[in-house]
Scaffold this motif. Structure first.
Motif, PDB file in Angstrom:
ATOM      1  N   UNK A  37       0.820  -1.198   0.000  1.00 57.35           N
ATOM      2  CA  UNK A  37       0.000   0.000   0.000  1.00 57.35           C
ATOM      3  C   UNK A  37       0.861   1.257   0.000  1.00 57.35           C
ATOM      4  N   UNK A  38       1.976   1.194   0.720  1.00 59.17           N
ATOM      5  CA  UNK A  38       2.887   2.343   0.731  1.00 59.17           C
ATOM      6  C   UNK A  38       3.468   2.583  -0.654  1.00 59.17           C
ATOM      7  N   UNK A  39       3.877   1.524  -1.332  1.00 57.87           N
ATOM      8  CA  UNK A  39       4.387   1.663  -2.698  1.00 57.87           C
ATOM      9  C   UNK A  39       3.295   2.167  -3.636  1.00 57.87           C
ATOM     10  N   UNK A  40       2.052   1.735  -3.383  1.00 56.18           N
ATOM     11  CA  UNK A  40       0.939   2.191  -4.220  1.00 56.18           C
ATOM     12  C   UNK A  40       0.746   3.699  -4.080  1.00 56.18           C
ATOM     13  N   UNK A  41       0.805   4.213  -2.853  1.00 54.11           N
ATOM     14  CA  UNK A  41       0.651   5.652  -2.644  1.00 54.11           C
ATOM     15  C   UNK A  41       1.792   6.414  -3.305  1.00 54.11           C
ATOM     16  N   UNK A  42       3.013   5.900  -3.164  1.00 54.89           N
ATOM     17  CA  UNK A  42       4.155   6.532  -3.823  1.00 54.89           C
ATOM     18  C   UNK A  42       3.946   6.553  -5.336  1.00 54.89           C
TER      19      UNK A  42
ATOM     20  N   UNK B 138       2.435   4.793   7.555  1.00 55.74           N
ATOM     21  CA  UNK B 138       2.896   6.174   7.623  1.00 55.74           C
ATOM     22  C   UNK B 138       3.125   6.687   6.198  1.00 55.74           C
ATOM     23  N   UNK B 139       2.429   7.753   5.839  1.00 54.28           N
ATOM     24  CA  UNK B 139       2.500   8.305   4.485  1.00 54.28           C
ATOM     25  C   UNK B 139       2.913   9.768   4.575  1.00 54.28           C
ATOM     26  N   UNK B 140       3.832  10.183   3.728  1.00 52.22           N
ATOM     27  CA  UNK B 140       4.246  11.583   3.681  1.00 52.22           C
ATOM     28  C   UNK B 140       3.111  12.438   3.133  1.00 52.22           C
TER      29      UNK B 140
END
Length: 290
Positions: free
Chosen positions: A7-12, A137-139
């Motif tokens: 999911x973190x890679x997806x947001x990036x 945690x997302x920037x």
């Protein structure tokens, strides 16, 4: 790979693809109106980021006022670029126009290096920090890129479809001769399209600045945006958005899977799509008449 990592890679990827999409919108707007592929569009994004940095940081005007002045200044630059340079080469061969836009890009990049230097600079933005979503945690600067792209796409859609100026731009881009005989100021409208494309590119530079920092090297985003536009179907606005999002989402997953090819996956995807579907995923829905 765990679910939270995916999911973190997806947001990036969505944030990267959104940044590419904003630049690609300028490519497509200008191409639909003039049939010119502006290979210096990535440099317009870079100049926009530097302009905002100058107004906001070096001149101390603050982010919001500096961003407004920087983006507007790029609009003026884009308008002047068409009125003073590109309008002079109407009717010339595509190869000559290609060389001209590439040369403009090289000169603008060199000029930026002479003025601001080649060391990456930091643009302080109000959307810095992180947010915790379900343990992930997302920037916030990446979320800002996604939200900003959605808002700009909605604004452009309403502008082009609900205003007289937007409808006139669509008429001029589809049939310049008919628009001219309908008393539409075609030359002025094309310059306005260049201005809008430059301002959208500048906005992309501002939104991507916290992620990439500001330097002449961020022009590489423009090349990936061009690849996304080709993947989606050059000349198609929905296609450009889809192609850029596809490349943006695929890049972090492919980089994670096989890091040695990091940075070239966008062009590999473009090559595969051109081999399988040369017209792109969503080809242009009308044939241009001049």
């Amino acid at each position: 790979m765990q679910f939270t990592d995916a999911m973190h890679l997806l947001v990036i990827g969505l944030a990267q693809g959104s940044g590419y999409a904003l630049v690609a919108l300028g490519f497509v707007f200008i191409y639909r109106a003039t049939e010119i592929v502006n290979f210096a569009h990535g440099e317009l994004m870079m100049l926009g980021a530097f302009a905002v940095l100058t107004f906001a940081e070096l001149w101390g005007l603050g982010f919001w006022l500096g961003a407004a002045m920087g983006i507007l200044s790029l609009g003026v630059f884009g308008y002047a670029l068409d009125a003073l340079v590109m309008r002079r080469v109407i009717g010339e061969s595509q190869s000559s126009i290609f060389i001209l836009t590439v040369a403009l890009g090289v000169m603008l990049k060199a000029l930026a290096g002479m003025i601001w230097g080649y060391t990456p600079l930091v643009l302080n933005v109000p959307f810095q920090g992180t947010v915790d979503i379900g343990g992930m945690v997302i920037a916030t600067n990446r979320i800002a890129v996604i939200i900003g792209t959605v808002l700009i796409c909605i604004a452009l859609y309403l502008f082009l479809g609900r205003t007289r100026l937007g409808l006139a731009m669509q008429a001029a881009s589809q049939n310049q001769l008919a628009a001219y005989y309908s008393r539409v100021p075609v030359k002025r409208l094309i310059s306005v399209i260049w201005a809008i494309g430059a301002m959208v590119a500048a906005t992309a530079g501002v939104l991507m600045a916290p992620v990439t920092q500001v330097s002449p090297e961020i022009t590489a985003i423009g090349i990936k945006a061009l690849a996304g536009a080709v993947v989606g179907g050059f000349g198609s606005i929905p296609g450009a958005l889809l192609g850029c999002l596809l490349i943006g989402v695929a890049e972090p997953f492919l980089d994670y899977t096989y890091p040695p090819l990091q940075g070239v996956y966008a062009y590999a995807i473009m090559l595969v799509v051109l081999l399988v579907r040369p017209e792109g995923l969503i080809p242009q829905t009308f044939r241009k008449k001049v």
